[in-house]
Motif scaffolding. Sequence first.
Motif, PDB file in Angstrom:
ATOM      1  N   LYS A 186      34.262  55.171  43.497  1.00 48.89           N
ATOM      2  CA  LYS A 186      35.481  54.397  43.777  1.00 48.89           C
ATOM      3  C   LYS A 186      35.779  53.380  42.679  1.00 48.89           C
ATOM      4  N   TYR A 187      34.812  53.127  41.798  1.00 47.44           N
ATOM      5  CA  TYR A 187      35.021  52.180  40.696  1.00 47.44           C
ATOM      6  C   TYR A 187      35.181  52.879  39.343  1.00 47.44           C
ATOM      7  N   ASP A 247      35.046  43.233  43.322  1.00 48.46           N
ATOM      8  CA  ASP A 247      35.074  44.637  42.929  1.00 48.46           C
ATOM      9  C   ASP A 247      36.292  44.950  42.051  1.00 48.46           C
ATOM     10  N   SER A 248      36.785  43.933  41.342  1.00 47.51           N
ATOM     11  CA  SER A 248      38.012  44.084  40.550  1.00 47.51           C
ATOM     12  C   SER A 248      37.736  44.385  39.081  1.00 47.51           C
ATOM     13  N   GLU A 249      38.764  44.868  38.413  1.00 48.27           N
ATOM     14  CA  GLU A 249      38.686  45.073  36.970  1.00 48.27           C
ATOM     15  C   GLU A 249      38.454  43.731  36.264  1.00 48.27           C
ATOM     16  N   LEU A 261      34.822  43.036  36.326  1.00 49.53           N
ATOM     17  CA  LEU A 261      34.090  43.884  35.380  1.00 49.53           C
ATOM     18  C   LEU A 261      34.340  43.437  33.936  1.00 49.53           C
ATOM     19  N   LEU A 314      30.116  43.063  41.556  1.00 44.88           N
ATOM     20  CA  LEU A 314      29.398  44.293  41.259  1.00 44.88           C
ATOM     21  C   LEU A 314      28.367  44.119  40.152  1.00 44.88           C
TER      22      LEU A 314
END
Length: 189
Positions: free
Chosen positions: A48-49, A112-114, A117, A93
């Motif tokens: 999902k990522y 869990d966002s861009e 990351l 994450l």
Amino acid sequence: GAVQRYGSIVDVDTTGASRETAQQDRLDCLGVDASEKMAETDAERMEKYRSIINAVGRKYDIEPALIAAIISRQSRAGNVLNNGWGAYKTWGLMQVDTNPNGGGHKAKGAWDSEEHLCQGTEILIDFLMRIRNEFRSWTREQQLKGGIAAYITGNVKFECYKKVDEGTPGKDFSNDVVARAQWYKNNGF
């Protein structure tokens, strides 16, 4: 591309997960076998990522498999987080250290966002560059492994290359992450 800039994850030597890390999944094996099993366990959740991992990899010219491996090691692809938080005031994450006595980072974006990351990857790249400056005689692949170890310890001073994991959780962080990254690279990341 990413390979020339930071070294190729598939060319980094690794001993994989320690017994302590393998015990998290009650594995009867250790080393690269254990790292691969844990990466595989997280693979479905990682899907999902995939699109944001790939986007961040392209943006920073870093192998997406390495980002996936850090996510696997740090949060088991989000599986061990509580509303985005891990133990010790770590966020998201990639488990960015927000502890004022630790990394002291401000959590950016949803867990869990861009955006998250990007922050984690920027921290990793900062350590990679610091290791590169500190250990100019190391190969690109050795510098890559040192940068991965520094990501978790916040320390860029190592006695020697063979001891980069001495101060890491389970004494295997970079070795485990490298082995997981190699698995993800061989499995489509």
